[in-house]
Design a protein around this motif. Sequence first.
Motif, short mmCIF file in Angstrom:
data_model
loop_
_atom_site.label_atom_id
_atom_site.label_comp_id
_atom_site.label_asym_id
_atom_site.label_seq_id
_atom_site.Cartn_x
_atom_site.Cartn_y
_atom_site.Cartn_z
N LEU A 172 171.06 46.04 6.73
CA LEU A 172 171.44 45.45 4.93
C LEU A 172 171.24 46.92 4.06
N ASP A 173 170.16 47.69 4.58
CA ASP A 173 170.10 48.55 3.56
C ASP A 173 171.41 49.46 4.12
N PHE A 174 171.34 49.43 5.23
CA PHE A 174 172.14 50.67 5.80
C PHE A 174 173.81 50.74 4.90
N LEU A 175 174.22 49.45 5.32
CA LEU A 175 175.40 49.11 4.27
C LEU A 175 175.36 49.15 3.02
N HIS A 176 174.53 49.28 2.21
CA HIS A 176 174.64 48.92 1.07
C HIS A 176 174.17 50.69 0.68
N ASN A 177 173.28 50.98 1.78
CA ASN A 177 172.72 52.70 0.67
C ASN A 177 173.32 53.64 1.26
N GLY A 178 173.71 53.30 2.97
CA GLY A 178 173.26 54.21 3.58
C GLY A 178 175.08 54.82 3.92
N THR A 179 176.35 54.47 3.48
CA THR A 179 177.34 54.87 3.96
C THR A 179 177.78 56.36 2.80
N GLY A 180 177.53 56.39 1.69
CA GLY A 180 177.69 56.86 0.07
C GLY A 180 178.30 55.82 -0.50
N GLN A 181 178.92 54.63 -0.01
CA GLN A 181 179.90 53.45 -0.69
C GLN A 181 178.95 52.32 -0.50
N HIS A 182 179.39 51.49 -1.05
CA HIS A 182 178.47 50.48 -0.88
C HIS A 182 179.21 49.22 -0.45
N ILE A 183 178.85 48.85 0.93
CA ILE A 183 179.56 48.13 1.35
C ILE A 183 178.65 46.26 2.14
N VAL A 184 179.03 45.61 1.10
CA VAL A 184 178.76 44.09 1.76
C VAL A 184 179.64 43.56 2.10
N HIS A 185 178.52 42.93 2.88
CA HIS A 185 178.86 42.24 4.17
C HIS A 185 179.90 40.93 4.34
N MET A 186 179.00 40.16 2.64
CA MET A 186 179.50 38.98 2.63
C MET A 186 179.61 37.70 3.44
N ASP A 187 179.21 37.37 4.38
CA ASP A 187 178.79 36.31 5.41
C ASP A 187 177.67 36.81 6.63
N LEU A 188 176.30 36.62 5.20
CA LEU A 188 175.13 36.97 6.32
C LEU A 188 174.52 35.71 6.46
N LYS A 189 174.54 35.07 7.70
CA LYS A 189 173.73 34.29 7.92
C LYS A 189 173.77 33.91 9.73
N PRO A 190 172.42 33.18 10.65
CA PRO A 190 172.17 33.44 11.61
C PRO A 190 173.28 33.50 12.69
N ASP A 191 173.95 32.58 13.24
CA ASP A 191 175.11 32.91 13.69
C ASP A 191 175.86 34.45 13.51
N ASN A 192 176.07 35.06 12.85
CA ASN A 192 176.02 36.67 12.38
C ASN A 192 175.64 37.89 12.88
N ILE A 193 174.71 37.51 13.44
CA ILE A 193 173.44 38.17 14.07
C ILE A 193 173.28 38.20 15.38
N LEU A 194 173.80 39.33 15.85
CA LEU A 194 173.59 38.92 17.33
C LEU A 194 171.93 39.94 18.30
N LEU A 195 172.13 39.68 19.02
CA LEU A 195 170.62 40.39 20.05
C LEU A 195 170.67 41.10 21.37
N ASP A 196 170.69 42.35 21.07
CA ASP A 196 170.92 43.12 22.70
C ASP A 196 169.91 42.63 23.45
N ASP A 197 169.49 43.22 24.80
CA ASP A 197 168.76 42.93 25.58
C ASP A 197 167.59 42.91 25.06
N ASN A 198 167.03 43.94 24.24
CA ASN A 198 165.44 44.30 24.13
C ASN A 198 165.57 43.62 22.46
N MET A 199 165.90 42.89 22.35
CA MET A 199 166.22 41.76 21.39
C MET A 199 166.01 42.63 19.62
N ILE A 200 166.61 43.61 19.82
CA ILE A 200 167.16 44.06 18.61
C ILE A 200 167.97 43.38 17.81
#
Length: 316
Positions: free
Chosen positions: A153-181
């Motif tokens: 989220l820090d990268f979305l808000h501050n890391g691209t030179g502009q501000h990206i607001v996600h607008m739909d953060l919830k557990p369903d929209n957080i995916l987990l890879d093989d290493n639980m990242i």
Amino acid sequence: MATHTSSPLSTLPKNLPASFMKEITDNFSADRQLGKGAFGTVFKGILSNGEVIAVKQLGANSAVSHERQFENEAVNLMAAQHDNIVKLVHYCHETQKKVVEHDRKYVIVDVTETFLCYEYLSNGNLDNYLFGSGKKFDWPERFKIIKGICQGLDFLHNGTGQHIVHMDLKPDNILLDDNMIPKISDFGLSRLFGQEQTRINTQTVVGAFGYLAPEYLYRGEISTQSDIYSLGMLLIQISTGEKNKSNAEDKCGTKFIEQVRQEWTDRKITSMYASLPAGHLQEIKRCIEIGLQCVEVDRKKRLSITEIIDKLNGIR
């Protein structure tokens, strides 16, 4: 903060034909369906080399138009190359003229098919891990997931030179890879702000019940603090294991917040996690405190994502 180091130009997603999407998903077979959400259905796609990707077929009946969804996801994900944000690998935006029947006449219309292809993440979404019937994870893993979501989220808000607001953060929209990242996904509602822009207003309020910031719900006001409110709900649920079961009568999750404020005292945390080392107990308390600061009704009282990360790291 970890980011992908390859040149954006060399990794730009390719526009592939709709026939290719049908081929790799076995014509969108029910056996290949991975999930269904407000913005479309996701299928498992298998490429000729055996690589697996996730193919989202954008839904026709969403509150946000095909074009808007496509623009939000494709443009914002191309800008957001980060280890805690799902990677867009290919897409399809194809318009064909088709003959259809309308008022007992045959007419030729333009039919657009739109698909987005992402990296496939084998461990599914955070909601399944938190509240599903499968394996539960321990506190160090939960804390690692909290930190990963915040870095994304820090990268979305501050890391691209502009501000990206996600607008739909919830557990369903957080995916987990093989290493639980954890990787933030589903940018169908996201908004891209200019450098000087801090907030905008909208007439159309859409999003998940229980995660809508009050100023967005009641005044249509969108800012990075809208995401912070939703993040607070995430932090509270990951830390307590309690599910936010808000509904249409409680779109901001106010009852859930009050329940946590009243019930999750230091005494309860200590008794619930009696077997954990003192250091882990402090982390849990800190995460619940941060979560509750994130869901203040007044958006100006909420923490910024930078302050949250500092607090998680014990700097503030």
